[in-house]
Design a protein around this motif. Structure first.
Motif, PDB file in Angstrom:
ATOM      1  N   LEU A  28      25.409  47.307  35.036  1.00  0.00           N
ATOM      2  CA  LEU A  28      25.140  45.875  34.955  1.00  0.00           C
ATOM      3  C   LEU A  28      25.927  45.201  36.070  1.00  0.00           C
ATOM      4  O   LEU A  28      26.935  45.741  36.535  1.00  0.00           O
ATOM      5  CB  LEU A  28      25.618  45.325  33.609  1.00  0.00           C
ATOM      6  CG  LEU A  28      24.874  45.802  32.371  1.00  0.00           C
ATOM      7  CD1 LEU A  28      25.614  45.353  31.118  1.00  0.00           C
ATOM      8  CD2 LEU A  28      23.443  45.295  32.365  1.00  0.00           C
ATOM      9  N   PRO A  29      25.526  44.007  36.500  1.00  0.00           N
ATOM     10  CA  PRO A  29      26.364  43.270  37.439  1.00  0.00           C
ATOM     11  C   PRO A  29      27.711  42.950  36.789  1.00  0.00           C
ATOM     12  O   PRO A  29      27.776  42.614  35.601  1.00  0.00           O
ATOM     13  CB  PRO A  29      25.576  41.981  37.690  1.00  0.00           C
ATOM     14  CG  PRO A  29      24.169  42.303  37.323  1.00  0.00           C
ATOM     15  CD  PRO A  29      24.270  43.314  36.217  1.00  0.00           C
ATOM     16  N   GLY A  30      28.764  43.075  37.563  1.00  0.00           N
ATOM     17  CA  GLY A  30      30.091  42.755  37.039  1.00  0.00           C
ATOM     18  C   GLY A  30      31.158  43.613  37.671  1.00  0.00           C
ATOM     19  O   GLY A  30      30.904  44.372  38.590  1.00  0.00           O
ATOM     20  N   GLY A  31      32.368  43.470  37.140  1.00  0.00           N
ATOM     21  CA  GLY A  31      33.463  44.267  37.655  1.00  0.00           C
ATOM     22  C   GLY A  31      34.808  43.663  37.328  1.00  0.00           C
ATOM     23  O   GLY A  31      34.960  42.934  36.349  1.00  0.00           O
ATOM     24  N   SER A  32      35.772  43.934  38.170  1.00  0.00           N
ATOM     25  CA  SER A  32      37.166  43.560  37.930  1.00  0.00           C
ATOM     26  C   SER A  32      37.486  42.160  38.450  1.00  0.00           C
ATOM     27  O   SER A  32      36.975  41.747  39.485  1.00  0.00           O
ATOM     28  CB  SER A  32      38.097  44.550  38.625  1.00  0.00           C
ATOM     29  OG  SER A  32      37.905  45.844  38.112  1.00  0.00           O
ATOM     30  N   PRO A  33      38.378  41.464  37.734  1.00  0.00           N
ATOM     31  CA  PRO A  33      38.795  40.142  38.199  1.00  0.00           C
ATOM     32  C   PRO A  33      39.665  40.254  39.453  1.00  0.00           C
ATOM     33  O   PRO A  33      40.305  41.270  39.684  1.00  0.00           O
ATOM     34  CB  PRO A  33      39.598  39.586  37.028  1.00  0.00           C
ATOM     35  CG  PRO A  33      40.012  40.766  36.238  1.00  0.00           C
ATOM     36  CD  PRO A  33      39.004  41.844  36.482  1.00  0.00           C
ATOM     37  N   GLU A  34      39.640  39.184  40.237  1.00  0.00           N
ATOM     38  CA  GLU A  34      40.499  39.072  41.408  1.00  0.00           C
ATOM     39  C   GLU A  34      41.253  37.752  41.323  1.00  0.00           C
ATOM     40  O   GLU A  34      40.927  36.887  40.506  1.00  0.00           O
ATOM     41  CB  GLU A  34      39.669  39.149  42.686  1.00  0.00           C
ATOM     42  CG  GLU A  34      39.050  40.517  42.885  1.00  0.00           C
ATOM     43  CD  GLU A  34      38.237  40.645  44.163  1.00  0.00           C
ATOM     44  OE1 GLU A  34      38.234  39.693  44.977  1.00  0.00           O
ATOM     45  OE2 GLU A  34      37.610  41.694  44.337  1.00  0.00           O
ATOM     46  N   GLU A  35      42.244  37.600  42.160  1.00  0.00           N
ATOM     47  CA  GLU A  35      43.109  36.422  42.107  1.00  0.00           C
ATOM     48  C   GLU A  35      42.325  35.110  42.157  1.00  0.00           C
ATOM     49  O   GLU A  35      42.630  34.163  41.439  1.00  0.00           O
ATOM     50  CB  GLU A  35      44.117  36.473  43.260  1.00  0.00           C
ATOM     51  CG  GLU A  35      45.171  35.401  43.167  1.00  0.00           C
ATOM     52  CD  GLU A  35      46.247  35.570  44.232  1.00  0.00           C
ATOM     53  OE1 GLU A  35      46.675  34.536  44.773  1.00  0.00           O
ATOM     54  OE2 GLU A  35      46.644  36.714  44.515  1.00  0.00           O
ATOM     55  N   GLN A  36      41.286  35.048  43.002  1.00  0.00           N
ATOM     56  CA  GLN A  36      40.528  33.802  43.134  1.00  0.00           C
ATOM     57  C   GLN A  36      39.795  33.403  41.856  1.00  0.00           C
ATOM     58  O   GLN A  36      39.392  32.257  41.695  1.00  0.00           O
ATOM     59  CB  GLN A  36      39.531  33.876  44.295  1.00  0.00           C
ATOM     60  CG  GLN A  36      38.334  34.769  44.042  1.00  0.00           C
ATOM     61  CD  GLN A  36      38.298  35.978  44.942  1.00  0.00           C
ATOM     62  OE1 GLN A  36      39.335  36.508  45.319  1.00  0.00           O
ATOM     63  NE2 GLN A  36      37.116  36.419  45.286  1.00  0.00           N
ATOM     64  N   ASP A  37      39.638  34.334  40.906  1.00  0.00           N
ATOM     65  CA  ASP A  37      38.971  34.022  39.634  1.00  0.00           C
ATOM     66  C   ASP A  37      39.893  33.283  38.672  1.00  0.00           C
ATOM     67  O   ASP A  37      39.436  32.744  37.662  1.00  0.00           O
ATOM     68  CB  ASP A  37      38.462  35.305  38.969  1.00  0.00           C
ATOM     69  CG  ASP A  37      37.506  36.069  39.863  1.00  0.00           C
ATOM     70  OD1 ASP A  37      36.740  35.431  40.616  1.00  0.00           O
ATOM     71  OD2 ASP A  37      37.532  37.313  39.815  1.00  0.00           O
ATOM     72  N   ARG A  38      41.186  33.292  38.957  1.00  0.00           N
ATOM     73  CA  ARG A  38      42.203  32.584  38.172  1.00  0.00           C
ATOM     74  C   ARG A  38      42.149  32.920  36.673  1.00  0.00           C
ATOM     75  O   ARG A  38      42.302  32.051  35.822  1.00  0.00           O
ATOM     76  CB  ARG A  38      42.092  31.085  38.370  1.00  0.00           C
ATOM     77  CG  ARG A  38      42.388  30.607  39.776  1.00  0.00           C
ATOM     78  CD  ARG A  38      42.280  29.109  39.849  1.00  0.00           C
ATOM     79  NE  ARG A  38      42.685  28.328  40.952  1.00  0.00           N
ATOM     80  CZ  ARG A  38      42.897  28.617  42.203  1.00  0.00           C
ATOM     81  NH1 ARG A  38      42.790  29.801  42.608  1.00  0.00           N
ATOM     82  NH2 ARG A  38      43.233  27.741  43.108  1.00  0.00           N
ATOM     83  N   GLY A  39      41.883  34.187  36.373  1.00  0.00           N
ATOM     84  CA  GLY A  39      41.881  34.633  34.983  1.00  0.00           C
ATOM     85  C   GLY A  39      40.663  34.216  34.178  1.00  0.00           C
ATOM     86  O   GLY A  39      40.624  34.425  32.975  1.00  0.00           O
ATOM     87  N   ASP A  40      39.670  33.625  34.825  1.00  0.00           N
ATOM     88  CA  ASP A  40      38.470  33.160  34.126  1.00  0.00           C
ATOM     89  C   ASP A  40      37.373  34.221  34.206  1.00  0.00           C
ATOM     90  O   ASP A  40      36.865  34.523  35.294  1.00  0.00           O
ATOM     91  CB  ASP A  40      37.991  31.842  34.743  1.00  0.00           C
ATOM     92  CG  ASP A  40      36.738  31.320  34.079  1.00  0.00           C
ATOM     93  OD1 ASP A  40      36.726  31.201  32.840  1.00  0.00           O
ATOM     94  OD2 ASP A  40      35.758  31.036  34.802  1.00  0.00           O
ATOM     95  N   ALA A  41      36.995  34.784  33.067  1.00  0.00           N
ATOM     96  CA  ALA A  41      36.021  35.876  33.018  1.00  0.00           C
ATOM     97  C   ALA A  41      34.662  35.453  33.567  1.00  0.00           C
ATOM     98  O   ALA A  41      34.005  36.222  34.280  1.00  0.00           O
ATOM     99  CB  ALA A  41      35.879  36.390  31.592  1.00  0.00           C
TER     100      ALA A  41
END
Length: 151
Positions: A28-41
């Protein structure tokens, strides 16, 4: 949150699945968070869907959290209606262009190796599909997306 993945629905009730070049492994589309996501899934999912599939989507519905039995991590899963799929292009991080296909949720699960969690996941996907006001996809062949589509 370790990773976030999305069941992204086309207007006909099929979902977007990505196939890895060379191996054909389905995700599925998706993956791991990065800093620019600021903890928002949801920010993570939006970024990854755009990077991996040139896809955008509407307001997501949280399906839940799935633990990976073979690894010390978990996955948040969302469902949402696709709003646009742009032309295919390589993902910035990997340089690979994934094959984008539309499949019924049942076909998608047959492509994944999720074991016992698959039945619960399918039930949650269909609840979210109904909540999003989308039809159940009619049985049909898996279809490759090659150009731009908009809802």
């Amino acid at each position: 949150m370790n990773q976030v993945w999305g069941w992204l629905f086309a207007p006909d009730g099929r979902v977007l699945v990505l196939l890895e070049p060379g191996t054909g492994v389905a995700t599925l589309p998706g993956g791991s968070p990065e800093e620019q996501d600021r903890g928002d899934a949801v920010s993570t999912l939006r970024r990854k869907a755009e990077e991996e599939a040139a896809a955008t989507f509407g307001a997501p519905v949280l399906l839940g959290y799935v633990n990976a039995p073979s690894a010390p991590r978990g996955y948040l899963r969302y469902a949402a209606a696709l709003t646009e799929v742009g032309p295919e292009r390589p993902a910035p991080a990997s340089g690979r262009t994934r094959t984008r296909v539309l499949a019924t949720p049942e076909q998608a699960l047959s492509l994944f190796d999720w074991g016992d969690a698959a039945a619960d996941q399918l039930a949650a996907v269909h609840r979210a599909r109904r909540q999003l006001g989308l039809p159940r996809a009619a049985p049909q062949p898996v279809t490759e997306l090659t150009g731009r589509t908009a809802r």
